[in-house]
Design an enzyme around this catalytic site. Structure first.
Site, PDB file in Angstrom:
ATOM      1  N   GLU A 234       0.872  -1.280  -0.030  1.00 20.02           N
ATOM      2  CA  GLU A 234      -0.078   0.053  -0.030  1.00 20.02           C
ATOM      3  C   GLU A 234       0.811   1.437   0.066  1.00 20.02           C
ATOM      4  O   GLU A 234       1.963   1.156   0.305  1.00 20.02           O
ATOM      5  CB  GLU A 234      -0.865   0.078   1.343  1.00 20.02           C
ATOM      6  CG  GLU A 234      -1.900  -1.078   1.408  1.00 20.02           C
ATOM      7  CD  GLU A 234      -2.425  -1.178   2.795  1.00 20.02           C
ATOM      8  OE1 GLU A 234      -2.528  -0.045   3.446  1.00 20.02           O
ATOM      9  OE2 GLU A 234      -3.161  -2.216   3.121  1.00 20.02           O
TER      10      GLU A 234
ATOM     11  N   LYS B 201       2.035   4.605   1.464  1.00 19.58           N
ATOM     12  CA  LYS B 201       2.206   5.105   2.947  1.00 19.58           C
ATOM     13  C   LYS B 201       1.782   6.686   2.909  1.00 19.58           C
ATOM     14  O   LYS B 201       2.815   7.549   2.315  1.00 19.58           O
ATOM     15  CB  LYS B 201       3.796   4.823   3.559  1.00 19.58           C
ATOM     16  CG  LYS B 201       3.670   5.252   5.080  1.00 19.58           C
ATOM     17  CD  LYS B 201       4.969   4.787   5.487  1.00 19.58           C
ATOM     18  CE  LYS B 201       5.195   5.071   7.070  1.00 19.58           C
ATOM     19  NZ  LYS B 201       4.987   6.471   7.440  1.00 19.58           N
TER      20      LYS B 201
ATOM     21  N   ASP C 218       1.288  10.355   3.916  1.00 18.51           N
ATOM     22  CA  ASP C 218       2.036  11.244   4.678  1.00 18.51           C
ATOM     23  C   ASP C 218       1.111  12.165   5.343  1.00 18.51           C
ATOM     24  O   ASP C 218       0.985  13.275   5.194  1.00 18.51           O
ATOM     25  CB  ASP C 218       3.135  12.014   4.118  1.00 18.51           C
ATOM     26  CG  ASP C 218       4.009  12.571   5.094  1.00 18.51           C
ATOM     27  OD1 ASP C 218       4.025  12.343   6.255  1.00 18.51           O
ATOM     28  OD2 ASP C 218       5.067  13.222   4.526  1.00 18.51           O
TER      29      ASP C 218
ATOM     30  N   TYR D 104      -7.488   2.220   5.938  1.00 23.63           N
ATOM     31  CA  TYR D 104      -6.590   1.007   5.497  1.00 23.63           C
ATOM     32  C   TYR D 104      -6.680  -0.231   6.558  1.00 23.63           C
ATOM     33  O   TYR D 104      -5.916  -1.107   6.351  1.00 23.63           O
ATOM     34  CB  TYR D 104      -5.310   1.587   5.234  1.00 23.63           C
ATOM     35  CG  TYR D 104      -4.650   2.184   6.247  1.00 23.63           C
ATOM     36  CD1 TYR D 104      -4.248   1.775   7.425  1.00 23.63           C
ATOM     37  CD2 TYR D 104      -4.249   3.461   5.873  1.00 23.63           C
ATOM     38  CE1 TYR D 104      -3.329   2.357   8.183  1.00 23.63           C
ATOM     39  CE2 TYR D 104      -3.419   4.308   6.964  1.00 23.63           C
ATOM     40  CZ  TYR D 104      -2.920   3.798   7.956  1.00 23.63           C
ATOM     41  OH  TYR D 104      -2.569   4.822   8.828  1.00 23.63           O
TER      42      TYR D 104
ATOM     43  N   CYS E 109      14.832  43.761  14.674  1.00 26.51           N
ATOM     44  CA  CYS E 109      14.382  43.366  13.163  1.00 26.51           C
ATOM     45  C   CYS E 109      15.872  43.366  12.381  1.00 26.51           C
ATOM     46  O   CYS E 109      16.429  44.566  12.337  1.00 26.51           O
ATOM     47  CB  CYS E 109      13.622  44.525  12.800  1.00 26.51           C
ATOM     48  SG  CYS E 109      13.253  44.381  10.983  1.00 26.51           S
TER      49      CYS E 109
ATOM     50  N   LYS F 255      10.589   2.937   3.231  1.00 26.03           N
ATOM     51  CA  LYS F 255      10.458   4.183   2.727  1.00 26.03           C
ATOM     52  C   LYS F 255      10.903   4.562   1.491  1.00 26.03           C
ATOM     53  O   LYS F 255      11.885   3.645   0.638  1.00 26.03           O
ATOM     54  CB  LYS F 255      11.270   5.014   3.826  1.00 26.03           C
ATOM     55  CG  LYS F 255      10.599   5.201   5.333  1.00 26.03           C
ATOM     56  CD  LYS F 255       9.394   6.069   5.321  1.00 26.03           C
ATOM     57  CE  LYS F 255       9.406   6.403   6.679  1.00 26.03           C
ATOM     58  NZ  LYS F 255       9.805   7.604   7.389  1.00 26.03           N
TER      59      LYS F 255
ATOM     60  N   CYS G 218      15.503  46.595   9.903  1.00 26.58           N
ATOM     61  CA  CYS G 218      15.390  48.218  10.366  1.00 26.58           C
ATOM     62  C   CYS G 218      15.958  48.295  11.670  1.00 26.58           C
ATOM     63  O   CYS G 218      16.076  49.465  12.332  1.00 26.58           O
ATOM     64  CB  CYS G 218      13.958  48.613  10.248  1.00 26.58           C
ATOM     65  SG  CYS G 218      12.918  47.624  11.491  1.00 26.58           S
TER      66      CYS G 218
ATOM     67  N   CYS H 230       8.668  42.026  13.352  1.00 26.57           N
ATOM     68  CA  CYS H 230       9.145  43.362  13.772  1.00 26.57           C
ATOM     69  C   CYS H 230       7.955  44.517  13.880  1.00 26.57           C
ATOM     70  O   CYS H 230       7.084  44.210  13.210  1.00 26.57           O
ATOM     71  CB  CYS H 230       9.749  43.872  12.571  1.00 26.57           C
ATOM     72  SG  CYS H 230      10.119  45.540  12.329  1.00 26.57           S
TER      73      CYS H 230
ATOM     74  N   CYS I 113       9.279  49.981   9.369  1.00 27.51           N
ATOM     75  CA  CYS I 113      10.330  48.921   8.576  1.00 27.51           C
ATOM     76  C   CYS I 113      10.306  48.899   7.054  1.00 27.51           C
ATOM     77  O   CYS I 113       9.276  48.807   6.477  1.00 27.51           O
ATOM     78  CB  CYS I 113      10.095  47.599   9.466  1.00 27.51           C
ATOM     79  SG  CYS I 113      11.065  46.329   8.596  1.00 27.51           S
TER      80      CYS I 113
END
Ligand code: IVH
Length: 665
Positions: free
Chosen positions: A112, A114, A116, A221, A403, A309, A406, A422, A427
């Site tokens: 099957e 896999k 994610d 599954y 930042c 994998k 700036c 920031c 900025c």
């Protein structure tokens, strides 16, 4: 008492709607139009409103629960949700096959994909979905039923009234994930590292309405205690899941030998890029349940299954530095800069570290050797930090105190992730990103003003805020390197044209955190001028469907700032018109939300909805505290009681018509 014929009609509608859901979301072969589907749904809502006892937990109207939840309860799993052993090479998989054969003789495998995503257990009682639980620590998980119910490919009701627990994966389709991340960036929110994180984050949101908009999907599954249903093999279990109307991945394959498994794996190493979801390998399962039992398990995972994998094509490199990117709203994103390396045909020099939670979770440091791979085969990402190679000279990556562009103060903002931003309103990095949005196609659509030219104009000091664009003249533009007379003339024409852009476009261009295209459109519909909008209050905004407290606060605090006031003044002085898309004279119900109960004399539901909307008002099927008026027709339903409880004003049809006439004159 609900009349028998109504009960039957409701049941028929529920079945019909769920059938079309199934055709659309599971089989991807719809047989009716969206309008037809909406009509069925509307009718069912009407019946349930009139007879609330018809609202069963398996009713398709119950997919999006009405309210916020406080949190999630922890629930014990019926049997542990285990993790799998991983292998990465053909040799490993051959060893697995040898071990299996030694213990139980010749076997057939099911290979099957896999997926994610995030694993989930679904419990059905008498055929009705009663609980959806995350994996958690494997023994106990979170009860996230309200959120899982919003996933259209998860059946709320099985074709048979059986008790059943199944397991599988919830995922976010890649195309949605990509759009979603772009949108988050535009709205100044930190991005998700991958669809799996986005899925996990979404499933733990406390507002099912938002979950339902994130287009999550599922594949099941696994059947818990499959023998109870007469199932002898995993292949039969997959067919059984299909017959129970679950979405089952169509690419599973029976393999008679380990060589066939390897062929399958090789095939999908290539084919995976064409899928709508990410997969990170294949799962190989011994088909026969008796043999699975014989094989049993080791301390942490079953012996009859293994994850194989994909060779995440990985390369090793070193993190030389971390750069900080400052977005439009000031959100600071860390980006790792590597010693350049080649990976699958491209040279990789940097990868986004997404947010500071991600950095600390993975404990990524400057100077670390890392493995990088292309997540989902596409986006370069750090997959592993080689801590063994550390020499203690590595420098932890901290959020910057100032930042990076700036030098302004950096603040912390909590949301789905903690974001650092920031806080200097002036900025330059923020200004440049903001100008890019301001001139973009969705906003003021000023062509010829790309990021490079924007940067030059800001650096030259000619543009200090978005309004300054309308004050550019020939003299200023001619001072900029690489800008010739033709370009100047084109630019000035474009800028002149932009003064006629509609209000919704201007709202997008203002770059208010949390306000994207959709919100800008509703705002421009409700408020006819920018002044109207700038004088609004949080309560007023929250009456608009789709605007929650956070966005309402963001809008009000934007318009309360001195900077916004100044910008708007300058824009108006420059001649920016920003007319609403809804003409003023037709906008007499602007800002009002209406709901209807019972049968009206002059309008069907659809007609009154269209009428209200054509006058700038908002129509809703769900009566809430935010509703301004409930229009009461003959045989009103439970909404009337609700209105009294909430203190919502009720009016008759005549009164409503009078109101539209009075307001119209
Ligand atoms: S079978 C006892 N099949 O991979 C066997 N798992 O690392 C239970 N996964 O937690 C798992 N696709 O979330 C199985 N076709 C598939 C799968 C799959 C994805 C996930 C699952 C599990 C993880 C194991």
């Amino acid at each position: 008492m609900v009349p028998e014929n109504i009960k039957e009609e409701a049941q028929r509608l529920r079945d019909e709607i769920e059938y079309h859901n199934y055709r659309y979301y599971v089989l991807s072969t719809p047989v009716i139009s969206d309008e037809e589907y909406d009509r069925l749904m509307k009718r069912l809502l009407e019946l349930e409103e009139k007879y609330p006892e018809l609202k069963t937990p398996d009713s398709p109207t119950q997919r999006v629960g009405e309210s916020h939840v406080e949190g999630f309860e922890t629930v014990e799993h019926t049997e542990p949700m285990l993790s799998l052993d991983n292998t990465y090479s053909e040799m490993d998989i051959r060893n697995f096959d040898e071990r299996v054969k030694k213990l139980v003789g010749q076997v057939v495998y099911v290979a099957e994909l896999k997926i994610d995503g995030v694993s989930i257990a679904l419990r059905y009682k008498d055929g009705i979905l009663v609980q959806a639980i995350t994996r958690g620590d494997g023994l106990r998980g979170d009860d996230i039923t309200v959120n899982v119910k919003t996933i259209r490919s998860v059946p709320l009701k099985l074709p048979e009234p059986i008790d059943l627990e199944v397991r599988g994966e919830i995922f976010m389709p890649v195309n949605f994930f990509e759009k979603f991340n772009v949108q988050r960036e535009e709205e100044g929110l930190p991005m998700f590292a991958n669809p799996r994180n986005a899925t996990a984050g979404t499933l733990h949101l406390l507002d099912p309405t938002i979950v339902s908009q994130r287009k999550l999907d599922s594949f099941m599954y696994y059947v818990v205690k499959p023998q109870q249903y007469g199932l002898k093999t995993q292949w039969e279990a997959l067919k059984f899941l299909e017959s129970m109307k679950f979405k089952v991945n169509p690419h599973s394959r029976l393999c008679e030998s380990v060589n066939e498994v390897i062929t399958y794996w090789r095939e999908w190493t290539e084919r995976r890029k064409g899928l709508e979801y990410w997969i990170d390998g294949i799962v190989v399962k011994v088909n026969d349940f008796e043999k699975q039992n014989e094989l049993g398990m080791t301390a942490k995972s079953p012996r009859w299954v293994i994850a194989f994998k994909f060779p995440a094509q990985q390369v090793r490199t070193k993190i030389l530095n971390v750069a900080y990117q400052v977005g439009r709203t000031g959100v600071i994103t860390p980006v790792a800069e590597f010693e350049p390396v080649e990976l699958e045909g491209t040279v990789i020099k940097r990868a986004s570290l997404h947010n500071f939670d991600y950095v600390s979770e993975k404990d990524i440091r400057i100077g670390d050797y890392v493995l990088i791979e292309k997540a989902g085969g596409i986006i370069p990402q750090i997959s592993y930090v080689i801590t063994d190679l550390r020499d203690d000279d590595e420098i932890p990556i901290e959020p910057p105190e100032k930042c990076p562009v700036c030098g302004g103060p950096v603040g912390k903002q909590s949301g789905e992730y903690v974001a650092y931003e920031c806080q200097n309103p002036f900025c330059q990095a923020k200004l440049k990103r903001h100008l890019e949005v301001f001139v973009s196609r969705q906003a003021l659509n000023i062509q010829g003003l790309g990021p490079k030219l924007i940067s030059k104009l800001v650096n030259a000091g000619f543009v200090k805020d978005i309004a300054d664009l309308f004050y550019l003249d020939v003299y200023m533009l001619s001072q900029i390197d690489g800008v010739g007379p033709k370009m100047i003339s084109n630019l000035l024409t474009e800028i002149e044209k932009a003064k006629n852009a509609s209000l919704d476009r201007l709202i997008i261009g203002l770059g208010i955190p949390g306000v994207g295209e959709k919100t800008a459109k509703v705002l421009a519909k409700k408020y006819t001028t920018i002044d109207d909008l700038s004088n609004t209050q949080v309560d007023d905004l929250m009456q608009i469907e789709g605007i929650g407290e956070e966005v309402a606060n963001s809008i009000v605090s934007y318009f309360n700032s001195d900077k916004a006031r100044e910008i708007i003044k300058k824009l108006k002085q420059a001649g920016v018109k920003a007319e609403s898309i809804v003409k003023e004279e037709n906008n007499i119900l602007s800002g009002l939300t209406f709901c209807v109960t019972g049968t009206l004399k002059q309008f069907s539901r659809e007609e009154i909805k269209n009428y209200i909307e054509s006058l700038g008002g908002h129509f809703t099927d769900n009566l809430t505290k935010k509703t301004n008026y409930l229009i009461v027709g003959d045989n009103p339903g439970s909404k009337l009681d609700k209105a009294v409880k909430f203190g919502v004003t009720t009016i008759g049809e005549e009164e409503f018509l009078k109101m539209t006439k009075e307001r119209g004159t």
